[in-house]
Design a protein around this motif. Structure first.
Motif, PDB file in Angstrom:
ATOM      1  N   SER A  79       8.445  17.365  17.191  1.00  0.00           N
ATOM      2  CA  SER A  79       7.579  18.512  16.944  1.00  0.00           C
ATOM      3  C   SER A  79       6.317  18.427  17.799  1.00  0.00           C
ATOM      4  O   SER A  79       5.755  19.442  18.184  1.00  0.00           O
ATOM      5  CB  SER A  79       7.252  18.667  15.458  1.00  0.00           C
ATOM      6  OG  SER A  79       6.607  17.537  14.964  1.00  0.00           O
ATOM      7  N   SER A  80       5.917  17.213  18.129  1.00  0.00           N
ATOM      8  CA  SER A  80       4.747  17.090  18.998  1.00  0.00           C
ATOM      9  C   SER A  80       5.078  17.499  20.429  1.00  0.00           C
ATOM     10  O   SER A  80       4.273  18.130  21.103  1.00  0.00           O
ATOM     11  CB  SER A  80       4.231  15.653  18.987  1.00  0.00           C
ATOM     12  OG  SER A  80       3.860  15.277  17.684  1.00  0.00           O
ATOM     13  N   ILE A  82       7.274  19.670  21.237  1.00  0.00           N
ATOM     14  CA  ILE A  82       7.371  21.129  21.187  1.00  0.00           C
ATOM     15  C   ILE A  82       5.984  21.752  21.228  1.00  0.00           C
ATOM     16  O   ILE A  82       5.745  22.728  21.929  1.00  0.00           O
ATOM     17  CB  ILE A  82       8.122  21.576  19.916  1.00  0.00           C
ATOM     18  CG1 ILE A  82       9.588  21.175  20.023  1.00  0.00           C
ATOM     19  CG2 ILE A  82       7.994  23.082  19.720  1.00  0.00           C
ATOM     20  CD1 ILE A  82      10.380  21.364  18.752  1.00  0.00           C
ATOM     21  N   ARG A  83       5.095  21.125  20.524  1.00  0.00           N
ATOM     22  CA  ARG A  83       3.743  21.659  20.547  1.00  0.00           C
ATOM     23  C   ARG A  83       3.140  21.583  21.945  1.00  0.00           C
ATOM     24  O   ARG A  83       2.439  22.486  22.384  1.00  0.00           O
ATOM     25  CB  ARG A  83       2.876  20.881  19.565  1.00  0.00           C
ATOM     26  CG  ARG A  83       1.471  21.366  19.590  1.00  0.00           C
ATOM     27  CD  ARG A  83       0.739  21.090  18.332  1.00  0.00           C
ATOM     28  NE  ARG A  83      -0.671  21.338  18.535  1.00  0.00           N
ATOM     29  CZ  ARG A  83      -1.619  20.810  17.794  1.00  0.00           C
ATOM     30  NH1 ARG A  83      -1.287  20.022  16.783  1.00  0.00           N
ATOM     31  NH2 ARG A  83      -2.874  21.077  18.025  1.00  0.00           N
TER      32      ARG A  83
ATOM     33  N   ILE B  73       3.620  23.129  12.839  1.00  0.00           N
ATOM     34  CA  ILE B  73       5.054  22.904  12.853  1.00  0.00           C
ATOM     35  C   ILE B  73       5.376  21.480  12.437  1.00  0.00           C
ATOM     36  O   ILE B  73       6.444  21.201  11.916  1.00  0.00           O
ATOM     37  CB  ILE B  73       5.606  23.181  14.274  1.00  0.00           C
ATOM     38  CG1 ILE B  73       7.116  23.061  14.318  1.00  0.00           C
ATOM     39  CG2 ILE B  73       4.998  22.275  15.273  1.00  0.00           C
ATOM     40  CD1 ILE B  73       7.654  23.142  15.719  1.00  0.00           C
ATOM     41  N   ASN B  74       4.454  20.550  12.643  1.00  0.00           N
ATOM     42  CA  ASN B  74       4.800  19.158  12.360  1.00  0.00           C
ATOM     43  C   ASN B  74       4.317  18.667  10.996  1.00  0.00           C
ATOM     44  O   ASN B  74       3.978  17.520  10.820  1.00  0.00           O
ATOM     45  CB  ASN B  74       4.326  18.229  13.476  1.00  0.00           C
ATOM     46  CG  ASN B  74       2.876  18.433  13.800  1.00  0.00           C
ATOM     47  OD1 ASN B  74       2.237  19.320  13.250  1.00  0.00           O
ATOM     48  ND2 ASN B  74       2.364  17.613  14.672  1.00  0.00           N
ATOM     49  N   GLN B 100       2.740  28.701  15.792  1.00  0.00           N
ATOM     50  CA  GLN B 100       1.784  27.989  14.961  1.00  0.00           C
ATOM     51  C   GLN B 100       0.441  28.709  14.957  1.00  0.00           C
ATOM     52  O   GLN B 100       0.005  29.199  15.985  1.00  0.00           O
ATOM     53  CB  GLN B 100       1.562  26.579  15.500  1.00  0.00           C
ATOM     54  CG  GLN B 100       2.828  25.800  15.737  1.00  0.00           C
ATOM     55  CD  GLN B 100       2.557  24.373  16.151  1.00  0.00           C
ATOM     56  OE1 GLN B 100       1.907  23.636  15.438  1.00  0.00           O
ATOM     57  NE2 GLN B 100       3.052  23.985  17.307  1.00  0.00           N
ATOM     58  N   HIS B 102      -2.257  27.094  13.639  1.00  0.00           N
ATOM     59  CA  HIS B 102      -3.258  26.025  13.600  1.00  0.00           C
ATOM     60  C   HIS B 102      -4.356  26.339  12.594  1.00  0.00           C
ATOM     61  O   HIS B 102      -5.517  26.020  12.824  1.00  0.00           O
ATOM     62  CB  HIS B 102      -3.854  25.781  14.983  1.00  0.00           C
ATOM     63  CG  HIS B 102      -2.819  25.374  16.002  1.00  0.00           C
ATOM     64  ND1 HIS B 102      -2.216  24.149  15.990  1.00  0.00           N
ATOM     65  CD2 HIS B 102      -2.256  26.052  17.026  1.00  0.00           C
ATOM     66  CE1 HIS B 102      -1.337  24.086  16.976  1.00  0.00           C
ATOM     67  NE2 HIS B 102      -1.338  25.233  17.615  1.00  0.00           N
TER      68      HIS B 102
END
Lengths: 348, 348
Positions: A79-80, A82-83, B73-74, B100, B102
């Motif tokens: 997920s990181s 992807i971010r 997302i994470n 996201q 945030h």
DNA sequence: TTTGGAAAAAGAAACGTTTCCTCTAAGTAT
DNA sequence: ATACTTAGAGGAAACGTTTCTTTTTCCAAA
């Protein structure tokens, strides 16, 4: 069904000019006079015009969507990444479609085909553990859809990749353990068929050699990324006459299992046994006994993968060169392996 | 640029029939004879025909893409909900675009507009903590794009939602602590402006009342979802003359911080203080002292949200009724609050 | 005054579907 | 044999853009 959207025709009618002119004005085509451009722009916002990306995509063959295929979305590492991809690509107007393979080659192929079918502009992927065949990747390449591998790659001609220097990571981790005074370092490896695990293993071996420490096959245990797997590994290792004084695990979950099992047996960490994990999962930091772990700089990995992709699509020339980027790992030293003074560089 | 794709025209030419017939045959239109349909189907696979979803979408106004907007997302909770949505929607041919916010209302609005612009068929979202205004949601509704809230909702007419029964969750958690013999239960709350935190708090109060335990304002501390925030809360609580014997935290991270701080002070858990967290984040289970936590059944939440969406788009009638689903929480009892016999129903 | 040519705008086709409408051919009832 | 229905198929427009080609406009040079 949907509410009528305003189109360039509506604008053209209102201004008594052609739709072609409106389109060009909106796209800042230099053939349009400044006066017309300004007028169109003004009217467009007034009428609340929104470009229909579908029509646009149909016409010029680009959707401004990219696909990402990862084994699991709820792994901190993925997920990181992807971010990271998102942070680079969203400002460029791209949208990201995320798919999971659940570590099954079959799903991976299915998802990839679905993405190709949905007219994606590019694909980012970390191959599943069970992927052997590369036909689906080749198919994407044939359709001129750029593919960028990250972390876990598979060799396909023309496909770029952004990976960690896993050899170095294995080397660093082992070096750190040796530096703590450990002499009998066990390694909990993942499936050696996957390049990443192979390389971590090779790095481990190489560092042993550097310090003239004999490599012993019995100290290397194949584990999965499950906690139980780490427990079983300790079970097995502690049957040996000559027990290890350190564990370098190629995964954090196995490392966690190992620690739990070691504590169960009353073995002191790090005094008797030092433990190093891999991936820097968030929990490693939160434990009562924080776990030393290799960080794969996932955010960076995602950003660079995105940049590689952008280069490939921006370079109008079909010179889309295969690019191989290798990132350096970072070791976050925590209590599970700190026999010496408290290390200040602990990750936050 | 892209390799020429085969279209229905190619098929129609090859078979000397019209493109319209090919289209109908492929869509199993009953107006087409079985013979023709079979022939078209066969030829299509032979020629490796792939439907152009863009053209299709342009024509009939549906993209088969849905958008999901989450704060992060994470976070295990959110990625699990997404997975639930995916499991329901992928078999139906939908693709999922993930965004996201945030926790910033501004990003949320931006992402939502981008999704609308990209012709999404529906939107799933959990509003950010800073979202006050509902204009962007209303805009989506005006464009006839169904919106389904999950977990964190905001009241907008016509918008369905799938949420946890947070009141019940707060009630259950408190009840459990009282059941362990605790009398002075502190509550680490989130921002009470968010419905979910408000409800957890109300549930807590209601249960205290049920057992005739006096509610004390000083035992309720506002925390963020950061570890440090939980530490500070303990700091504050332990300044009181009458210190709590239990902590019910509305978030797992704050609970973790609280535990760390309590241990730091040499306070025994669960003997002196029982702790219950919220969200059932994976780490709660992995801790040396596993943390009792409320599970929000995220997978289920995602699946149900998807089903609600499907009902809305399937029901051709514009009767798309606003649907409010409330799920029951599950308490996973672990060591951080188990003074009695070891509970066997520990989550795996 | 005519002509040449650049600038600006218009026209129309194209992207790949779907679908409304029309048409044909065959079957059925008279 | 004629008229009527209908299954099956074709023609063409439409979705909203972009872009190639053509036309118009306008101004300066001959």
């Amino acid at each position: 069904m949907k509410k009528d959207k305003v189109t360039i025709y509506d604008i053209s009618k209102k201004l008594n000019i052609s739709a072609a002119t409106v389109s060009r004005a909106l796209n800042n085509n230099p053939k349009i006079s400044e006066k017309t451009r300004a007028l169109v722009a003004k009217t467009a916002t007034e009428m609340n015009y929104k470009q229909n990306r579908l029509a646009q995509a149909l016409k010029n063959g680009r959707t401004n969507n990219v696909g990402v295929i990862v084994p699991y979305i709820n792994r901190s590492f993925f997920s990181s990444v992807i971010r990271g991809i998102e942070e680079e690509l969203t400002p460029q107007g791209y949208h990201i479609i995320i798919c999971q393979s659940h570590e099954e080659a079959e799903n991976e192929i299915e998802q990839l085909n679905a993405l190709l079918n949905t007219q994606i502009d590019g694909i980012f992927m970390s191959v599943s553990k069970t992927t052997q065949n590369t036909d689906h990747i080749k198919k994407a390449m044939e359709e001129q859809t750029p593919v960028v591998f990250f972390d876990r790659k598979i060799d396909v001609e023309g496909v770029s990749s952004v990976v960690l220097d896993d050899f170095k990571a294995g080397f660093m981790a082992t070096e750190h353990l040796i530096d703590q005074g450990c002499k009998k370092i066990a390694h909990l490896s993942g499936d050696i068929n996957l390049e990443i695990y192979k390389n971590r293993y090779e790095g481990y071996k190489a560092d042993l050699q550097k310090y003239d420490i004999e490599y012993k096959d019995e100290l290397v245990i194949n584990t999965s990324s499950k906690i139980e797997s780490g427990m079983q590994a300790i079970d097995e290792l502690w049957k040996l006459k000559d027990k290890p004084d350190a564990i370098f695990s190629a995964g954090d979950y196995a490392a966690l299992g190992a620690i739990q099992e070691l504590k169960q047996r009353g073995i002191k960490i790090p005094e008797e046994v030092c433990v190093v994990g891999f991936s820097n999962e968030p929990f490693t930091k939160y434990m009562e006994l924080p776990i030393t772990s290799v960080d794969q700089t996932p955010l960076m990995m995602g950003k660079i993968a995105a940049q590689v992709f952008l280069e490939q699509v921006k370079g109008d020339q079909a010179l889309s060169i295969e690019k191989k980027v290798v990132l350096s790992p970072e070791l976050f030293i925590r209590d599970s392996s700190s026999r010496k003074i408290l290390n200040l560089s602990d990750g936050v």
